[in-house]
Design a protein around this motif. Structure first.
Motif, PDB file in Angstrom:
ATOM      1  N   GLN A 297      47.632 -17.717 -81.122  1.00  0.00           N
ATOM      2  CA  GLN A 297      46.858 -16.715 -81.840  1.00  0.00           C
ATOM      3  C   GLN A 297      46.926 -15.381 -81.111  1.00  0.00           C
ATOM      4  O   GLN A 297      47.141 -15.337 -79.897  1.00  0.00           O
ATOM      5  CB  GLN A 297      45.383 -17.125 -81.933  1.00  0.00           C
ATOM      6  N   ILE A 298      46.691 -14.322 -81.870  1.00  0.00           N
ATOM      7  CA  ILE A 298      46.536 -12.989 -81.282  1.00  0.00           C
ATOM      8  C   ILE A 298      45.091 -12.570 -81.506  1.00  0.00           C
ATOM      9  O   ILE A 298      44.671 -12.315 -82.631  1.00  0.00           O
ATOM     10  CB  ILE A 298      47.493 -11.966 -81.926  1.00  0.00           C
ATOM     11  N   THR A 300      41.856 -10.393 -81.694  1.00  0.00           N
ATOM     12  CA  THR A 300      41.588  -8.981 -81.999  1.00  0.00           C
ATOM     13  C   THR A 300      40.173  -8.564 -81.609  1.00  0.00           C
ATOM     14  O   THR A 300      39.800  -7.411 -81.804  1.00  0.00           O
ATOM     15  CB  THR A 300      41.794  -8.718 -83.499  1.00  0.00           C
ATOM     16  N   TYR A 419      47.284 -14.909 -76.964  1.00  0.00           N
ATOM     17  CA  TYR A 419      47.473 -13.469 -76.843  1.00  0.00           C
ATOM     18  C   TYR A 419      46.187 -12.712 -77.189  1.00  0.00           C
ATOM     19  O   TYR A 419      45.282 -13.250 -77.829  1.00  0.00           O
ATOM     20  CB  TYR A 419      48.557 -12.967 -77.800  1.00  0.00           C
ATOM     21  N   TYR A 420      46.180 -11.442 -76.810  1.00  0.00           N
ATOM     22  CA  TYR A 420      45.168 -10.514 -77.310  1.00  0.00           C
ATOM     23  C   TYR A 420      45.854  -9.190 -77.626  1.00  0.00           C
ATOM     24  O   TYR A 420      46.882  -8.848 -77.046  1.00  0.00           O
ATOM     25  CB  TYR A 420      44.038 -10.304 -76.293  1.00  0.00           C
ATOM     26  N   GLN A 421      45.278  -8.477 -78.575  1.00  0.00           N
ATOM     27  CA  GLN A 421      45.805  -7.174 -78.960  1.00  0.00           C
ATOM     28  C   GLN A 421      45.373  -6.129 -77.943  1.00  0.00           C
ATOM     29  O   GLN A 421      44.187  -5.937 -77.696  1.00  0.00           O
ATOM     30  CB  GLN A 421      45.278  -6.777 -80.341  1.00  0.00           C
ATOM     31  N   VAL A 422      46.338  -5.471 -77.316  1.00  0.00           N
ATOM     32  CA  VAL A 422      46.025  -4.428 -76.345  1.00  0.00           C
ATOM     33  C   VAL A 422      45.381  -3.248 -77.082  1.00  0.00           C
ATOM     34  O   VAL A 422      45.938  -2.762 -78.074  1.00  0.00           O
ATOM     35  CB  VAL A 422      47.286  -3.969 -75.597  1.00  0.00           C
ATOM     36  N   SER A 425      47.056   0.159 -78.982  1.00  0.00           N
ATOM     37  CA  SER A 425      48.486  -0.114 -78.819  1.00  0.00           C
ATOM     38  C   SER A 425      48.904  -1.163 -79.841  1.00  0.00           C
ATOM     39  O   SER A 425      48.080  -1.939 -80.337  1.00  0.00           O
ATOM     40  CB  SER A 425      48.786  -0.599 -77.400  1.00  0.00           C
ATOM     41  N   SER A 426      50.190  -1.191 -80.141  1.00  0.00           N
ATOM     42  CA  SER A 426      50.716  -2.213 -81.052  1.00  0.00           C
ATOM     43  C   SER A 426      51.194  -3.442 -80.278  1.00  0.00           C
ATOM     44  O   SER A 426      51.644  -4.426 -80.884  1.00  0.00           O
ATOM     45  CB  SER A 426      51.881  -1.640 -81.866  1.00  0.00           C
ATOM     46  N   SER A 427      51.127  -3.406 -78.967  1.00  0.00           N
ATOM     47  CA  SER A 427      51.617  -4.512 -78.142  1.00  0.00           C
ATOM     48  C   SER A 427      50.522  -5.563 -77.933  1.00  0.00           C
ATOM     49  O   SER A 427      49.337  -5.318 -78.160  1.00  0.00           O
ATOM     50  CB  SER A 427      52.096  -3.986 -76.788  1.00  0.00           C
ATOM     51  N   VAL A 428      50.958  -6.740 -77.497  1.00  0.00           N
ATOM     52  CA  VAL A 428      50.039  -7.825 -77.173  1.00  0.00           C
ATOM     53  C   VAL A 428      50.294  -8.270 -75.742  1.00  0.00           C
ATOM     54  O   VAL A 428      51.345  -7.985 -75.158  1.00  0.00           O
ATOM     55  CB  VAL A 428      50.210  -9.020 -78.139  1.00  0.00           C
ATOM     56  N   ASP A 429      49.316  -8.972 -75.173  1.00  0.00           N
ATOM     57  CA  ASP A 429      49.451  -9.481 -73.806  1.00  0.00           C
ATOM     58  C   ASP A 429      48.734 -10.826 -73.732  1.00  0.00           C
ATOM     59  O   ASP A 429      48.037 -11.224 -74.669  1.00  0.00           O
ATOM     60  CB  ASP A 429      48.860  -8.486 -72.804  1.00  0.00           C
TER      61      ASP A 429
END
Length: 468
Positions: A297-298, A300, A419-422, A425-429
């Protein structure tokens, strides 16, 4: 009356299917549930592909070697690196073949635009070469899958990096509240509890709480739940079961019957019995169900994500000849789970805050306890740091862990793709995870019963702070 029992008998589910809960069984020695090779994925659904960042892990081979030596893990990291490099060499060969095939396909398309004899002759040659490369690609791919099936599971057993605060070999005490009586208690908590009517042990796996012990369990859980809510932790409702992929993602051996209770359908279906992804009974108040929710999952939501669950924890324990609340197979417990941004400084600051909060809560709880950093050899493979909250057993004349806070950084989130949404930013980490058992009631109750200050005139006295 509260029941503590684990059975190896058949259990009927809501779907009227029978399952077996294994306490002691033989290993199947099947492959990894977390990583599947291409040929294995044809017969079993691959839920995810973990991040295999072993090139990074092997960059500092001396640090990795020190890590496994301090933990006491019998792994030859140099041999493991050679196997990994050999595997990656084969992968590079396959990639070159694939690239060459793509170039030939492109050349054939260009030549087919021409009708002259030379072009047609060249196309035929290239077609033969393409067929040869296709065969080579299949052979190399089969060899790569075979090697991956042996190498990757071994690499997945590499433990987490050690935190700077983790002692090398000797535990480090960081806090102590009050003192123990210092007297030896000849009777165990089972003997005391039975004599005052608050415990009834039928065997090593079955123990009843009665009277004041039931009230102690209920009010102790409520005490810590209320404190967590005051700290803006959000209560979560978890399932009691997780899949093998999550167990292995948590750094445990999903085939080890002493790591988790393994459930198997009462079926003659051989394919189901040989499935690498079975159900495991772990309890809702444990790490696994949180990881099940956040895997693949990402996130948010704003960080940190601060969650807790209370309920049962299930874990096989060594075979006992006499019943005991210490290391019991199931426990009423409270588990916290925190998802942090991928920043070491933020993680360290949160560790200090959560330790300060739990120390304050245990002080208010009112019993003697201490907090130590466990040495490397006592950490699980997924832990980089563990702060252990311990109470004193007057019968055993030693400290018993009743709670803990564990730090695991990105170790689990990379394996289970959490994951999490930075922000902005459009990137994830990847999440950095801090988790732990806030309180395990059986261990606390055992230590409380063995302290003569808590049993007066044949009755268990509840602390004033948890009576309400």
């Amino acid at each position: 009356m509260a029941l503590r029992t684990i059975s190896s008998a058949l259990v009927r589910t809501k779907t009227r299917r029978s399952v077996k809960i294994y306490y002691v069984t033989q290993r199947r020695y099947l492959s990894s549930a977390l990583f599947m090779t291409g040929d294995q994925a044809k017969n079993n659904y691959a839920f995810l592909s973990p991040v295999l960042d072993f090139d990074t892990k092997f960059q500092n081979i001396s640090q990795l070697e020190r890590n496994v030596q301090l933990r006491g893990i019998p792994v030859n990291v140099h041999s493991l690196k050679r196997m990994w490099d050999f595997q990656e060499g084969i992968r590079m060969t396959r990639n070159k073949i694939d690239q060459r095939r793509s170039e030939i396909t492109k050349s054939i398309k260009e030549l087919q635009k021409s009708d002259d004899q030379v072009a047609r002759s060249e196309v035929e040659k290239l077609m033969l070469l393409s067929q040869k490369l296709r065969h080579e690609y299949k052979v190399v791919t089969a060899a790569l899958w075979d090697i991956e099936g042996k190498v990757v599971p071994k690499c997945l057993s590499i433990p987490n990096v050690l935190h700077d605060r983790t002692p090398d070999s000797v535990e480090e005490e960081i806090y102590r509240f009050m003192e123990s009586t210092g007297r030896v208690q000849e009777l165990s908590h089972i003997d005391i509890g039975s004599s005052i009517g608050v415990l009834k042990c039928i065997g090593p796996l079955c123990c009843y709480l009665k009277n004041e012990a039931v009230e102690f369990e209920r009010k102790s859980i409520k005490f810590f739940v209320d404190r967590l809510k005051d700290e803006n932790f959000v209560q979560f409702s978890n399932p009691d079961f997780v899949k093998s992929i999550v167990v292995e993602g948590n750094g445990l051996d999903h085939e080890d019957p002493f790591s988790t209770f393994i459930l198997e359908a009462d079926s003659s279906d051989v394919s189901e019995k040989n499935s690498p992804n079975r159900l495991h009974l772990v309890g809702g108040s444990s790490l696994g169900p949180f990881c099940s929710y956040f895997s693949k999952q990402i996130g948010t939501h704003p960080l940190p994500i601060k969650l807790f669950a209370h309920g049962r924890q299930y874990k096989p324990s060594p075979i006992q000849t006499k019943g005991s609340l210490l290391n019991s197979c199931q426990a009423s417990a409270v588990q916290l789970f925190v998802g942090l941004p991928n920043c070491v400084a933020t993680e360290n600051a949160f560790i200090d805050r959560v330790l300060a909060f739990l120390i304050s809560a245990y002080q208010e709880f009112g019993f003697h306890f201490r907090v130590i950093y466990q040495p490397a050899e006592k950490l699980a493979s997924w832990e980089s740091l563990k702060a252990s909250f311990q109470m004193y057993s007057s019968h055993l004349q030693s400290y018993v862990e009743v709670g803990n806070v564990s730090v695991c950084g990105e170790y689990i989130s990379k394996r289970l793709l959490m994951y999490y949404q930075v922000p902005d930013s459009s990137s994830v980490d990847f999440f950095r995870i801090v988790t732990g058992t806030v309180i395990s009631v059986p261990e606390v109750l055992a230590c409380v019963l063995e302290d003569p200050r808590n049993v007066v005139d044949g009755k268990l006295i509840l602390p004033s702070n948890i009576k309400s």
